[in-house]
Design an enzyme around this catalytic site. Sequence first.
Site, PDB file in Angstrom:
ATOM      1  CD  GLU A  10     -48.272  10.250   6.784  1.00 32.75           C
ATOM      2  OE1 GLU A  10     -47.364   9.431   6.540  1.00 32.75           O
ATOM      3  OE2 GLU A  10     -48.986  10.176   7.800  1.00 32.75           O
ATOM      4  CG  HIS A  27     -55.473  -6.697 -19.025  1.00 35.19           C
ATOM      5  ND1 HIS A  27     -56.016  -7.038 -20.243  1.00 35.19           N
ATOM      6  CD2 HIS A  27     -54.121  -6.827 -19.155  1.00 35.19           C
ATOM      7  CE1 HIS A  27     -55.037  -7.397 -21.061  1.00 35.19           C
ATOM      8  NE2 HIS A  27     -53.879  -7.268 -20.431  1.00 35.19           N
ATOM      9  CE  LYS A  84     -51.230   9.820  14.558  1.00 38.81           C
ATOM     10  NZ  LYS A  84     -49.869  10.282  14.752  1.00 38.81           N
TER      11      LYS A  84
HETATM   12  O1  PA5 Z   1     -44.496   8.971   7.962  1.00 33.60           O
HETATM   13  C1  PA5 Z   1     -44.937   9.054   9.086  1.00 33.60           C
HETATM   14  O2  PA5 Z   1     -44.440   9.788   9.941  1.00 33.60           O
HETATM   15  C2  PA5 Z   1     -46.141   8.221   9.511  1.00 33.60           C
HETATM   16  O3  PA5 Z   1     -46.726   7.563   8.443  1.00 33.60           O
HETATM   17  C3  PA5 Z   1     -45.706   7.212  10.542  1.00 33.60           C
HETATM   18  O4  PA5 Z   1     -44.766   6.336   9.974  1.00 33.60           O
HETATM   19  C4  PA5 Z   1     -46.883   6.413  11.087  1.00 33.60           C
HETATM   20  O5  PA5 Z   1     -47.882   7.289  11.548  1.00 33.60           O
HETATM   21  C5  PA5 Z   1     -46.431   5.533  12.231  1.00 33.60           C
HETATM   22  O6  PA5 Z   1     -45.842   6.305  13.214  1.00 33.60           O
HETATM   23  P1  PA5 Z   1     -44.883   5.697  14.295  1.00 33.60           P
HETATM   24  O7  PA5 Z   1     -43.697   5.144  13.601  1.00 33.60           O
HETATM   25  O8  PA5 Z   1     -44.544   6.840  15.189  1.00 33.60           O
HETATM   26  O9  PA5 Z   1     -45.653   4.636  15.011  1.00 33.60           O
END
Ligand code: PA5
Length: 462
Positions: A290, A317, A431
Amino acid sequence: MTIRIDYTNMLAGAVAGGIPAAAWEGAQRDFGAAHAAVQQLRKSGALGFLDLPRDRALHDQSRDFAKRVRGKFDDVVLLGIGGSALGPVALHSALNKRDWNTLTKKERSGRPRFHVLDNVDPGTIGHLMGRLELERTLFVVISKSGGTAETMAQYLVVRGALNERFGAGAREHLVFVTDPAKGALRDIAKHEGVATLDIPPNVGGRFSVLTPVGILPAALLGMKTAQLLAGAADMEKRCRSGVLRENPGAVFGTLQWLADTALGRGTHVLMPYSDKLRDLAPWFVQLWAESLGKHRAEGDAGFGPTPLAARGATDQHSQVQLFMEGTPNKTVSFIQLGEHPVDVPIPKLHQDVPELAYLGGHHLGELIDIERRATAGALARRGRPNLTIHADHADEWHVGALIMLLEVATIYAGHLYGVNPLNQPGVELGKQFTYAMLGRADADAARREWEKLPKPDPDASV
Ligand code: PA5
């Protein structure tokens, strides 16, 4: 108490397909620019995760809450997704006794069982809600933004059940972990007096495990949170160095970036040889993916490495065949423990059976370590670059240090790749489409966009 990275097998001197000496020398210059940018970013306050190990007030929020509710709950249920769940899961498997939820209360030292709901699969939530004794259950709702659809849907399901059972007393079974000022969760908390702990505004989801996101569950379950933070603090200090070879986070990030950009090895495997550390790998996958997989500029083709999680020796494995002989586009980073908390001798039985006789008299800890060395050596022999992160123990201090090491590496890699490691614009469109289909009031633009997409073609279906 040490963490050490052995990267001999990343370099061409040891491995035919490794990074040439000149490229590694030249990387000192690239690192210099990245280091200056990271320092600048830190000064601007954008890298809040670096300050977490020394934030006593934030640590106290978790410790105080855990102390206040000690003995009141037999089950703690975490609601969260992505960075709000993967870190706590990694801490739980690394630092709690195995099979925690099946142990007696005494074996758990009176601490609660722990459940993580990180999806909206109705089967999982329905099953858990049907088994919990709500009177003795605490729900920890974690969302930095305070509005993530999956977590909010889980919260509504839980809140409905709590309201029905306890009315206004529902809030005694809830604690929120969210932004100190913004978001729907914070608003609800203010309005209803729900206990709430902070995620600092300058700490993003996937860098938040050392905030109450990870530290609150850790404190509720009796982990040594001060040690976790001490290990992270030690690593953070080592990673301040402007000398590449002295900075473990920079070494890891720079080697992976070089392997990708100079050798076309953009698939990065993290493979702990330890069941306790296994969930660090999926946590790293999210952090690396990410943070680094994105556009540099509007409309470009996109950049970034592909992380993979594996576990030794089990995946020898499974995936190791691919690492050995598949497309030569990978690096493998092992994590090896210096000492196994418990070791098991292998009895000398069946001494007349050659396939078993050589094993007797050794220990399982020795076997798993030798298997790691053998796999690293075999990869090297086939010209496949790999490195090993050595951690003396799988305890709080070393886990805190490993977390900080990989977080810092991600920031350096972001700068070397030329992408912003702190945002995730690519997840936004999906989203918005979800909001559109669920009829969210502010999703008109997404609805129009969604309607323009091609409809399913019956000829493209079988
Ligand atoms: O790293 C990030 O920002 C995302 O993976 C968030 O952790 C994830 O989308 C969850 O978001 P939130 O903590 O706002 O619910």
